[in-house]
Design a protein around this motif. Structure first.
Motif, PDB file in Angstrom:
ATOM      1  N   ILE A 169       4.101   0.191  11.444  1.00 36.08           N
ATOM      2  CA  ILE A 169       3.059  -0.349  10.153  1.00 36.08           C
ATOM      3  C   ILE A 169       2.235  -1.697  10.382  1.00 36.08           C
ATOM      4  CG2 ILE A 169       3.233  -0.020   7.434  1.00 36.08           C
ATOM      5  CD1 ILE A 169       5.757   1.373   7.575  1.00 36.08           C
ATOM      6  N   CYS A 170       0.887  -1.271  10.045  1.00 34.56           N
ATOM      7  CA  CYS A 170       0.046  -2.625  10.137  1.00 34.56           C
ATOM      8  C   CYS A 170      -0.134  -3.880  10.622  1.00 34.56           C
ATOM      9  CB  CYS A 170      -0.509  -2.741   8.596  1.00 34.56           C
ATOM     10  SG  CYS A 170      -2.116  -3.565   8.383  1.00 34.56           S
ATOM     11  N   TYR A 171      -0.029  -4.608  10.308  1.00 28.40           N
ATOM     12  CA  TYR A 171       1.120  -5.949  11.094  1.00 28.40           C
ATOM     13  C   TYR A 171       1.677  -5.547  12.695  1.00 28.40           C
ATOM     14  CZ  TYR A 171       1.183 -11.151  11.355  1.00 28.40           C
ATOM     15  OH  TYR A 171       0.698 -12.540  11.921  1.00 28.40           O
TER      16      TYR A 171
ATOM     17  N   SER B 292      -7.425  -6.043  -5.933  1.00 30.52           N
ATOM     18  CA  SER B 292      -7.099  -7.960  -5.955  1.00 30.52           C
ATOM     19  C   SER B 292      -6.247  -7.686  -3.998  1.00 30.52           C
ATOM     20  CB  SER B 292      -5.587  -7.610  -6.231  1.00 30.52           C
ATOM     21  OG  SER B 292      -4.540  -7.272  -6.192  1.00 30.52           O
ATOM     22  N   TYR B 293      -6.730  -6.934  -3.241  1.00 34.12           N
ATOM     23  CA  TYR B 293      -6.545  -6.671  -1.841  1.00 34.12           C
ATOM     24  C   TYR B 293      -7.778  -5.839  -1.224  1.00 34.12           C
ATOM     25  CZ  TYR B 293      -4.760  -7.058   2.739  1.00 34.12           C
ATOM     26  OH  TYR B 293      -4.857  -6.659   4.419  1.00 34.12           O
ATOM     27  N   VAL B 294      -8.456  -6.143  -0.892  1.00 33.07           N
ATOM     28  CA  VAL B 294     -10.213  -5.346  -0.174  1.00 33.07           C
ATOM     29  C   VAL B 294      -9.555  -4.592   0.619  1.00 33.07           C
ATOM     30  CG1 VAL B 294     -12.540  -4.971  -0.202  1.00 33.07           C
ATOM     31  CG2 VAL B 294     -11.446  -6.667  -2.124  1.00 33.07           C
TER      32      VAL B 294
ATOM     33  N   PRO C 229      -1.278   0.343  -5.294  1.00 32.75           N
ATOM     34  CA  PRO C 229      -2.346  -1.338  -5.061  1.00 32.75           C
ATOM     35  C   PRO C 229      -0.925  -1.888  -4.272  1.00 32.75           C
ATOM     36  CG  PRO C 229      -1.998  -0.691  -7.001  1.00 32.75           C
ATOM     37  CD  PRO C 229      -0.863  -0.157  -6.775  1.00 32.75           C
ATOM     38  N   TYR C 230      -1.822  -2.394  -2.449  1.00 37.21           N
ATOM     39  CA  TYR C 230      -1.471  -2.971  -2.222  1.00 37.21           C
ATOM     40  C   TYR C 230      -0.961  -4.853  -2.762  1.00 37.21           C
ATOM     41  CZ  TYR C 230      -0.325  -4.957   2.895  1.00 37.21           C
ATOM     42  OH  TYR C 230       0.318  -5.771   3.484  1.00 37.21           O
ATOM     43  N   GLY C 231       0.357  -4.862  -3.023  1.00 35.36           N
ATOM     44  CA  GLY C 231       0.159  -6.691  -2.751  1.00 35.36           C
ATOM     45  C   GLY C 231       1.658  -6.621  -3.355  1.00 35.36           C
TER      46      GLY C 231
ATOM     47  N   PHE D  37      -5.349  -3.437   6.932  1.00 38.52           N
ATOM     48  CA  PHE D  37      -6.352  -4.965   6.916  1.00 38.52           C
ATOM     49  C   PHE D  37      -7.296  -4.882   5.922  1.00 38.52           C
ATOM     50  CE2 PHE D  37      -6.215  -6.152  11.858  1.00 38.52           C
ATOM     51  CZ  PHE D  37      -4.427  -5.920  11.546  1.00 38.52           C
ATOM     52  N   ASN D  38      -8.253  -6.359   6.264  1.00 39.70           N
ATOM     53  CA  ASN D  38      -8.967  -6.643   5.078  1.00 39.70           C
ATOM     54  C   ASN D  38      -9.813  -7.405   5.265  1.00 39.70           C
ATOM     55  OD1 ASN D  38      -8.714  -9.855   5.913  1.00 39.70           O
ATOM     56  ND2 ASN D  38      -6.639  -8.786   5.762  1.00 39.70           N
ATOM     57  N   MET D  39     -10.632  -7.953   4.617  1.00 35.81           N
ATOM     58  CA  MET D  39     -12.371  -8.410   4.417  1.00 35.81           C
ATOM     59  C   MET D  39     -12.415  -9.099   5.817  1.00 35.81           C
ATOM     60  SD  MET D  39     -13.213  -5.910   3.732  1.00 35.81           S
ATOM     61  CE  MET D  39     -15.317  -6.306   3.578  1.00 35.81           C
ATOM     62  N   THR D  40     -10.963 -10.364   6.266  1.00 33.89           N
ATOM     63  CA  THR D  40     -11.012 -11.666   6.947  1.00 33.89           C
ATOM     64  C   THR D  40     -10.458 -10.416   8.496  1.00 33.89           C
ATOM     65  OG1 THR D  40     -10.526 -13.102   5.079  1.00 33.89           O
ATOM     66  CG2 THR D  40      -9.902 -13.530   7.340  1.00 33.89           C
ATOM     67  N   THR D  41      -9.701 -10.615   8.337  1.00 31.70           N
ATOM     68  CA  THR D  41      -8.795  -9.570   9.656  1.00 31.70           C
ATOM     69  C   THR D  41      -9.809  -8.375  10.077  1.00 31.70           C
ATOM     70  OG1 THR D  41      -7.066  -8.569   8.487  1.00 31.70           O
ATOM     71  CG2 THR D  41      -6.471 -10.753   8.623  1.00 31.70           C
ATOM     72  N   GLY D  42      -9.960  -7.772   8.891  1.00 34.11           N
ATOM     73  CA  GLY D  42     -10.377  -6.581   9.553  1.00 34.11           C
ATOM     74  C   GLY D  42     -12.258  -6.536  10.766  1.00 34.11           C
TER      75      GLY D  42
ATOM     76  N   LEU E 212       6.769  -8.625   9.282  1.00 30.23           N
ATOM     77  CA  LEU E 212       6.479  -8.661   7.575  1.00 30.23           C
ATOM     78  C   LEU E 212       5.130  -9.556   8.469  1.00 30.23           C
ATOM     79  CD1 LEU E 212       9.463  -9.087   5.630  1.00 30.23           C
ATOM     80  CD2 LEU E 212       8.486  -7.066   6.267  1.00 30.23           C
ATOM     81  N   PHE E 213       3.760  -8.400   7.478  1.00 34.70           N
ATOM     82  CA  PHE E 213       2.794  -9.699   7.572  1.00 34.70           C
ATOM     83  C   PHE E 213       2.422 -10.803   6.270  1.00 34.70           C
ATOM     84  CE2 PHE E 213      -1.942  -9.903   7.150  1.00 34.70           C
ATOM     85  CZ  PHE E 213      -2.529  -9.797   6.107  1.00 34.70           C
ATOM     86  N   ASP E 214       2.799 -12.023   7.178  1.00 33.95           N
ATOM     87  CA  ASP E 214       2.306 -13.481   6.280  1.00 33.95           C
ATOM     88  C   ASP E 214       1.918 -13.863   7.129  1.00 33.95           C
ATOM     89  OD1 ASP E 214       6.436 -13.999   6.285  1.00 33.95           O
ATOM     90  OD2 ASP E 214       4.424 -12.875   5.206  1.00 33.95           O
TER      91      ASP E 214
HETATM   92  N1  LIG Z   1      -1.820  -5.425   6.099  1.00 31.69           N
HETATM   93  C1  LIG Z   1      -0.971  -6.014   7.420  1.00 31.69           C
HETATM   94  O1  LIG Z   1       0.170  -5.978   7.349  1.00 31.69           O
HETATM   95  C2  LIG Z   1      -1.741  -6.364   8.633  1.00 31.69           C
HETATM   96  C3  LIG Z   1      -2.869  -6.652   7.987  1.00 31.69           C
HETATM   97  O2  LIG Z   1      -3.745  -6.871   7.410  1.00 31.69           O
HETATM   98  C4  LIG Z   1      -3.405  -7.782   9.813  1.00 31.69           C
HETATM   99  O3  LIG Z   1      -2.684  -8.146  10.528  1.00 31.69           O
HETATM  100  O4  LIG Z   1      -4.737  -8.680   9.427  1.00 31.69           O
END
Ligand SMILES: NC(=O)CC(=O)C(=O)O
Length: 312
Positions: free
Chosen positions: A159-161, A248-250, A55-57, A186-191, A122-124
């Motif tokens: 990778i992702c971010y 927990s992370y969709v 799981p991603y978290g 990505f998630n349901m906000t940034t996706g 890093l995804f912050d």
């Molecule tokens: N998960 C990530 O590393 C990046 C992401 O979800 C985003 O940039 O939005």
């Protein structure tokens, strides 16, 4: 173009949008099965999602972390070798020297590790009322750019971010990459807001050094572009986990492949599936001649350089 050149100028990219759950063994066996399916449908290069084995978290990274080589990378090596594919092994939580990383391992068709990319950015983020995620609370960042050669083209890895940082993509392009791959989640906000936009944006940007690509040329069986001539229109592929509304992370899903013209040529929904895209490097060369942005770059006004030796 010779027969060999024609054969090497096209290849099939397979992107695995994997359903990821809490049981690592299940994730691994599903990944191996889908890599086999992708190869069986002609995939030459297969891409897995970010955190494909767990799981991603931030609360999971330590629990699921492995040394490399370890259980997950041994399985991926086997999958690459048994199916004779280049395998971009998504990413996994890696433990090394008491630190944790978000790491992508790339395997050749012989199952050997070609490279390890540790997520550089890093995804912050903190979007009030929507999402707060702080990878840096548990992970350490990588500090190297990661590219690898194949008989088809040179590939840049993020990778992702990492996809949000145009400088990285520009440097990959200037180093001769024609395909960028980003295991992501990505998630349901940034996706819905950024996933596809960022991917298409990574295609066309300032970069390269000197004149336009005249014609691709072949060295050592690879299609390469003279470093100076490298332009920045390229193929970009992202692999997301399938969406799981109970986690927990969709994850957003919608793994995608975009061509050098900026068109989406393959796109997944939200369920577990494998998508395919036939990558045509002659088409890439044609686009780079039709819109010769490198030749139009204002070299007198700006440039993009890497502070890392050998990557400028
Ligand atoms: N998960 C990530 O590393 C990046 C992401 O979800 C985003 O940039 O939005």
């Amino acid at each position: 173009m010779s027969t060999l050149a024609k054969a090497m100028s096209k290849f099939r990219l397979a992107v695995v949008q994997l359903q990821v759950g809490g049981v690592k063994a299940d994730n691994l066996s599903r990944a191996k099965r889908l890599v086999k399916e992708a190869a069986g449908r002609g995939g030459n290069l297969v891409l897995l999602p970010e955190c494909f084995n767990s799981p991603y978290g931030t609360s999971f990274f330590s629990q699921y972390a492995e040394r490399i080589p370890g259980e997950s990378t041994e399985l991926l090596s086997e999958a690459a070798r048994e199916n004779q594919v280049y395998l971009v092994g998504g990413s996994i939580p890696e433990e090394d020297g008491g630190k944790l990383y978000n790491s992508c391992i790339v395997f050749g068709p012989d199952g050997k590790i070609i490279l390890k990319h540790r997520k550089i950015h890093l995804f912050d983020i903190d979007v009030p009322g929507k999402i707060r995620f702080q990878e840096s609370e548990t992970l350490s960042a990588g500090d190297t750019l990661s590219m690898f050669e194949t008989p088809f083209c040179k590939v840049g890895v993020g990778i992702c971010y990492d996809i949000r940082f145009a400088e990285l993509a520009q440097l990959y392009s200037r180093q001769g990459c024609q395909l960028l791959v980003y295991p992501g989640a990505f998630n349901m906000t940034t996706g819905p807001a950024h996933w596809e936009l960022l991917q298409r944006a990574r295609l066309i940007f300032i970069g390269g050094d000197h004149e336009t690509v005249k014609t691709p040329n072949f060295r050592h069986g690879y299609m390469t572009f003279d470093r100076e001539a490298v332009d920045n229109q390229l193929y970009v592929a992202t692999a997301s986990p399938a969406r799981d509304e109970s986690s927990s992370y969709v994850a957003w899903g919608h793994s995608t492949v975009v061509n050098p013209w900026g068109e989406v040529i393959s796109k997944a929904g939200t369920e577990e599936e494998v998508i395919y895209a036939d990558i045509d490097l002659q088409y890439l060369a044609d686009v780079r001649q039709q819109i010769p942005i490198t030749a139009q770059r204002r070299h007198d006004l700006y440039s993009v350089t890497s502070v890392q030796r050998g990557n400028s």
